[in-house]
Design a protein around this motif. Sequence first.
Motif, PDB file in Angstrom:
ATOM      1  N   ARG A 698       0.819  -1.209   0.000  1.00 53.78           N
ATOM      2  CA  ARG A 698       0.000   0.000   0.000  1.00 53.78           C
ATOM      3  C   ARG A 698       0.858   1.267   0.000  1.00 53.78           C
ATOM      4  NH1 ARG A 698      -3.988  -2.287   4.737  1.00 53.78           N
ATOM      5  NH2 ARG A 698      -5.465  -3.415   3.389  1.00 53.78           N
ATOM      6  N   ASP A 702       2.789   5.043  -7.182  1.00 50.93           N
ATOM      7  CA  ASP A 702       2.126   4.531  -8.375  1.00 50.93           C
ATOM      8  C   ASP A 702       3.133   3.990  -9.381  1.00 50.93           C
ATOM      9  OD1 ASP A 702      -0.298   5.190  -7.308  1.00 50.93           O
ATOM     10  OD2 ASP A 702      -0.513   7.072  -8.416  1.00 50.93           O
ATOM     11  N   ARG A 705       4.345   0.607  -8.173  1.00 51.31           N
ATOM     12  CA  ARG A 705       3.327  -0.425  -8.376  1.00 51.31           C
ATOM     13  C   ARG A 705       3.283  -0.861  -9.833  1.00 51.31           C
ATOM     14  NH1 ARG A 705      -0.113   3.011  -5.286  1.00 51.31           N
ATOM     15  NH2 ARG A 705      -0.230   2.341  -3.107  1.00 51.31           N
ATOM     16  N   MET A 712      -1.970  -0.733 -11.757  1.00 51.44           N
ATOM     17  CA  MET A 712      -2.038   0.208 -10.640  1.00 51.44           C
ATOM     18  C   MET A 712      -2.621  -0.487  -9.403  1.00 51.44           C
ATOM     19  SD  MET A 712      -0.582   2.721 -11.885  1.00 51.44           S
ATOM     20  CE  MET A 712      -0.835   3.889 -10.566  1.00 51.44           C
ATOM     21  N   ARG A 714      -3.494  -1.546  -5.987  1.00 53.66           N
ATOM     22  CA  ARG A 714      -3.389  -0.780  -4.741  1.00 53.66           C
ATOM     23  C   ARG A 714      -3.019  -1.652  -3.544  1.00 53.66           C
ATOM     24  NH1 ARG A 714      -2.892   4.569  -5.897  1.00 53.66           N
ATOM     25  NH2 ARG A 714      -4.231   5.097  -7.662  1.00 53.66           N
ATOM     26  N   GLU A 715      -3.489  -2.874  -3.548  1.00 49.49           N
ATOM     27  CA  GLU A 715      -3.179  -3.775  -2.440  1.00 49.49           C
ATOM     28  C   GLU A 715      -3.316  -5.207  -2.914  1.00 49.49           C
ATOM     29  OE1 GLU A 715      -7.464  -4.251  -0.177  1.00 49.49           O
ATOM     30  OE2 GLU A 715      -6.022  -2.810   0.618  1.00 49.49           O
TER      31      GLU A 715
END
Length: 850
Positions: A698, A702, A705, A712, A714-715
């Motif tokens: 987290r 960006d 990731r 993209m 996020r988790e």
Amino acid sequence: MEFCSRRNLWQSGILEYGFIFVKTVSMLRHRLAALFEPQSLLVLSDQPLPIEHDLPESLKGSATFIAVQAGRPIVLAGVSDSSGPRLELALVCIAPSRLPEVLEALRVLRPRALVLLPVDPPSTDPLEDMAYCRAWARINDCMVLGPRSFGVQRPHLGLNLSRQAHIAQTGRAALVTQSRSIAAAVLDWAADVNLGFSAVISLGDESMIDVPQVLDYLAMDPHTDSIALYIDDVASARAFTSALRAASTVKPVIVLKAGHHPPGMGPLHDAVFNALLRRAGAVRISYFVQLFSALKVLGYTRRPRGRRIALLSNGRGAPQLALDIMGPDSAVLRADLSRASLNALQALLEEGAEIRNPVVTHAALLPETIRQILAVLAADASVDGVLVLLSPDPLTDMAAVARQLAAITHDARKPIITCFMGDATMRPLRHLLDDAGTPAFRTPETAVHAFSLLASHHYNQTLSQQILPPEPMDQPPRLSEARAIVRAARDSRRLALTPGECQDLFDCFNVPIRYEAQAKDGSNGALDGAAPMAIRVQRDPRLGPYIQFGSGGHGALVSSQDRGIDLPPLNSYLARQLVERSALWRRVLSRQMSPQAEVLLHDSLERISNLVSLLNDIETLLIDPLFAGTAQLAADSVSIRLTAATALVLPETSGYPHMAIHPYPARLVQPQCFKNGDPWMMRPIRPEDAEPLQTFVRGLSDESRYMRFVSMLRELTPRMLARYTRIDYDRELALVATVQVPNPEHRGHPHERIIGFAHYLRNADGRGAEYALVIGDDSQRRGLGACLMRGLIEAAQVQGLTYIEGVVLATNHAMLSLMTHLGFRNDSEEDDPTMRRVWLDLGESRDTNP
């Protein structure tokens, strides 16, 4: 400095999150692809085979058939020689006396795979044939199936590499057996019930191809959703466990094993094997007839989240038969319906109907009524699944009810399994439901067993993939002192440790059990009338050490039916499950033991597990009787016996060969320092790292990731977290870099924060591995990536791998520069110009010191 590993990404479950690569993922071709999906074929046979008359479209133009005649030499006319591309697959069905001649002729073609079908009359010396084929396979780098193999069927390809006249129907379940008679029987039954397969393979004498290799292939096969496995024996417990766990992580695996009491394996071998399956996430069935139920239910997409079942029937008899095999000791039990459900059912059903589960109606069933009843039961939070048990009823349009059930179960939120009792009129209705994708059974017993299988699968998956909250590693064992105790006993020519040595060994591993000769008097805190317990550690000749928890004291019975058995290594969660599965816990301890003593018991089991993992000299360990006080554990008797042969190598440096499951590689825990002197830790990832790893992901930018996940993201999903933290150290490794930081939630006490992650996973060829690496944004350009990669490289070399590789975005200049610095070669990707393949020859890397 981030990198995206395509295969790591695929296996971690990234696709379930909704992110898909723009271009198709191209992975190394598995060695068994030549067997399951051959691109060229040579058939050598002295009798007709089914494939000669039904050749798949994919092989037309690349298949050659040579009829071998008695008394004439074998001539491979019209087949490419060694100057051309390698032959993918040779299918051989020939008299055993001519086997050496055939193999010598095939040598020049360098086939990647070879199938040896059975013949009549059979070989007079099958062991000699197997040894000859094994030697030939190794010399010629060929994957040999057989001798005396049933062969292979791939129904979706129309590929019948067997002597069976008819190919199976196409389906999503794979059948793997060590018995060709079992394979033939299952195929005959499946044809009658319209059940299809993605693959059927029977291994024969296993001269080269074995069960673990087939499981590895099927785990990644996109045409296979589930696997049914019949085995007689396991040659290598470690290889079997590793492959089984890898397969069951992504697909349900059902195992039918013959020989509950094999000679020389000990009375508890079967119970230990069951424990191994639980830890691997697979499910054991006991009888051949259950295999059919398993194959039917494996294709069902709905999985229960628990074991509480609601029953619906049009008579009392069927649910009573079902309840007879349900209960606390079964995988499923009767659900207690909520008050809201009872009220809704009372309003729906006729006066006098039974609504307190089982739900029994005596009125003629209407399709709309059954839809409403099932809606109520499925909405009840205390119900994990519904079993519908129906008998023929002349007042009911049973066909209309079956059609309604087929429509309901397809979209139901919870699994709904049906039992249509009878044959003449009910058999076509079962077929109707089977064809609609919802399993229907003939008897209440088989229907309950099918539900039990689904519930057991959920429980075993929880054991193999459970995620724990973060916990620090405290009180490491004094390993050198413990090994000195063992050496002293051996120097004295003793295999049995003295009581004092037993207590000293427990102290070295911080086992919270006090050993006193008078453990039952009040002075040691034991409760009057406390049930005597016992912890037993023994060795199975094939599966290694196992731990049993149960009743102790004089007259205690050690039953193979007691599920209080597990294999090391254990953590606190697994230790608790071990205790709660035992009959002693269910009958006595759950009501008697204090919470403090329960925690001590779990801790003791976890530390004893660590003891037998790190001391491979332990043959048996017995604590009996063991008593629980209000806040301590005390033992009357403790005995430890050593193995007759001295362990010549340390388990942590040799891969723990005495164990079926590879434990946590503590030797790779290494304190490190940055150039400015700030400390950090490099260590293998642990299950309790799930939450810190999620926090780490987290916190990525960006750009990081995208570089790591090509999305993209996020988790991580729960499945991805389990995949990256529940590591099978026999075939992969994940290292994390951590630092100590203040934790505001715990008054500023320091806790670990992950700042880097590196992972490798063995490739399908078994010789190399693909790596993944990601460094936190605020920790980049500090040498962290190079250190983690060197850790991966050294571990891969110890495991005997010959290369390590990765695929990097062409725009990821920092990663490409690091890999060049570490001696990796940088090649273009033919299929994708946006990617670069970087790889390192691990033999050459031994001399590389960047």
